[in-house]
Design an enzyme around this catalytic site. Sequence first.
Site, PDB file in Angstrom:
ATOM      1  N   GLY A  59      15.378  38.942 110.091  1.00  0.00           N
ATOM      2  CA  GLY A  59      15.388  40.622 109.063  1.00  0.00           C
ATOM      3  C   GLY A  59      15.388  40.401 107.973  1.00  0.00           C
ATOM      4  CD  GLU A  60      11.241  43.804 105.395  1.00  0.00           C
ATOM      5  OE1 GLU A  60      10.646  43.979 104.070  1.00  0.00           O
ATOM      6  OE2 GLU A  60      10.687  43.484 105.997  1.00  0.00           O
TER       7      GLU A  60
ATOM      8  CE  LYS B  23      18.123  40.200 100.486  1.00  0.00           C
ATOM      9  NZ  LYS B  23      19.433  41.190 100.376  1.00  0.00           N
TER      10      LYS B  23
ATOM     11  CG  ASP C  22      21.421  50.680 101.826  1.00  0.00           C
ATOM     12  OD1 ASP C  22      21.445  51.328 102.817  1.00  0.00           O
ATOM     13  OD2 ASP C  22      20.441  49.328 102.519  1.00  0.00           O
TER      14      ASP C  22
END
Length: 291
Positions: free
Chosen positions: A13-14, A35, A124
């Site tokens: 993922g990002e 991460k 977010d």
Amino acid sequence: MVQYIYKRHDKIGEGAYGEVYKGQHLSNNETVALKRIKKHVPGAEIREISLLQGMQHENIVRLLEVQKTETDLYLIFKYLDIDFNEYIKLHSDFEKDPRDIKRFLHQILRGIAYCHSRSVLHRDLKPKNLLVDRSTTTLKLADFGLAREFSINVRTYTPKVGTLLYRAPEILLGSTDYSTPVDVWSVGCIFAEMVNRKPLFRGNCQTDQLHMIFSMLGTPNEDTWPGVTSLPDFILWSHNLTSKDLATVVPNLEPSGVDLLSKMLCMDPNKRITAESALEHEYFTKDGFVP
């Protein structure tokens, strides 16, 4: 050094400021998420680390440790193999059981209410930034790359935050004086998406997103949202859009759920329900709901 303690596997993922990889602890074989913070984002890693180290909650992803190499910085998390977006896709009858929707919404609200109690804005929230532990069906808020602490003394923030489909109208209109209601708006959008199995507002640009919101909830004015016409990007529409009956937008949602959704998607942020108050809403308190 992370390369000696953990083995990095495939990218999974990002996030806002970093790439996420599946990894493995070389001593105990524990599977983790690594991460890697992008070097060209100064200060982002320090903010995310400091926020996560200060939060311990069942519905927030847990930062296990931080590792530095000569070239990179890694945040190590417990590995959760699926995000909420994928979880809903895999469960084709997800929206048919209101208890599942209620349970997951309650967990999202618990996590964000905890953040707000510690003066943290996530900024977010979206299905891809919510992770699910499939063994316990526990949902956890993740990716705090855009999160920041807020203060009554500092109320000027960037309006360039959040994913467009979940971005609150005050941010879309250019406000830099926003607070916890922006997260509640995002949760409301996720709530409707759980029920309908598709995003509520699917604009392709900021102006289009605003038009979709106004088409459903009505064009705001000084009577319905005092101060809205003074926001930097407020647009005086050539015609006044009227609101729809929200129950027709989410036809499979029970009346108490529609009422909660309407309070979460209140255009005026000063009148929008708080995450803490939402947890006490009738939608959760009636019919013997057990979180």
